[in-house]
Scaffold this active site. Structure first.
Site, PDB file in Angstrom:
ATOM      1  N   SER A   1       0.789  -1.220   0.000  1.00 43.43           N
ATOM      2  CA  SER A   1       0.000   0.000   0.000  1.00 43.43           C
ATOM      3  C   SER A   1       0.820   1.269   0.000  1.00 43.43           C
ATOM      4  CB  SER A   1      -0.922   0.004   1.215  1.00 43.43           C
ATOM      5  OG  SER A   1      -0.150   0.040   2.385  1.00 43.43           O
TER       6      SER A   1
ATOM      7  N   CYS B   1      20.882   7.432  -4.209  1.00 43.65           N
ATOM      8  CA  CYS B   1      19.829   6.963  -3.301  1.00 43.65           C
ATOM      9  C   CYS B   1      19.415   5.530  -3.646  1.00 43.65           C
ATOM     10  CB  CYS B   1      18.619   7.894  -3.400  1.00 43.65           C
ATOM     11  SG  CYS B   1      17.230   7.380  -2.367  1.00 43.65           S
TER      12      CYS B   1
END
Length: 181
Positions: free
Chosen positions: A2, A168
């Protein structure tokens, strides 16, 4: 699944053009990459507005719908739609719990919209959010400042995301790029 726990969205206005880029990585938890090609940057309002999100998937889609409704309600007035969304987001019991951030832009205006009621317009025509946001922001500022006329808004947006993806671990190289002319 989710949540988009990690994402990078970058937006720039340069030489009369507006561009926004986002990576495609969906990370579930802290250790599992669930998808590589998610689309977190979209055109709204008949292609006149770009919007990108970082945060929970369901929350982001709810906010996209709400924001597009505000754009319709205020005849495409980006600032007014963003302010009204931020006010509703902050004051509504259900919306207040949504965990996402939005960058929205048209040809003239670039805004960050958050659930704390903030609507921020940057001084330099550049914004970035998400886990790689600071890397993309630094790269984008340097590129815009030093590339001058040699790079387009789209080229800056792509290069800033590529740089963030190299640094990242939550940002990949599957870049979605949208531009307004």
């Amino acid at each position: 699944m989710s949540s988009f726990h990690a994402t990078t969205i970058f937006a720039v206005q340069h030489k009369g053009r507006s561009a926004m880029s986002g990576d495609g990585q969906v990370t579930f938890g802290q250790a599992v990459v669930m998808k590589h090609t998610a689309r977190k940057v979209r055109k709204l309002f008949n292609g006149k507005v770009l919007a990108g999100f970082a945060g929970s998937v369901a929350d982001a889609f709810t906010l996209f719908e709400k924001f597009e409704a505000k754009l319709e309600e205020y005849n495409g007035n980006l600032k007014r739609a963003a302010v009204e969304l931020a006010k509703e987001w902050r004051s509504d019991k259900v919306l207040r719990k949504l965990e996402a951030m939005l960058i929205v832009m048209n040809q003239d205006t670039l805004l960050l919209v958050s659930g704390t009621g903030e609507v921020i317009e940057p001084d330099d025509g550049i914004l970035a959010i998400g886990s790689g946001g600071n890397y993309a922001l630094a790269a984008g500022r340097a590129l815009k400042k030093h590339a001058g006329e040699s790079m387009s808004a789209s080229e800056i947006a792509r290069a800033a995301l590529e740089t963030a993806g190299e640094i990242c671990v939550y940002t990949n190289d599957q870049i979605i790029l949208e531009e307004l002319e």
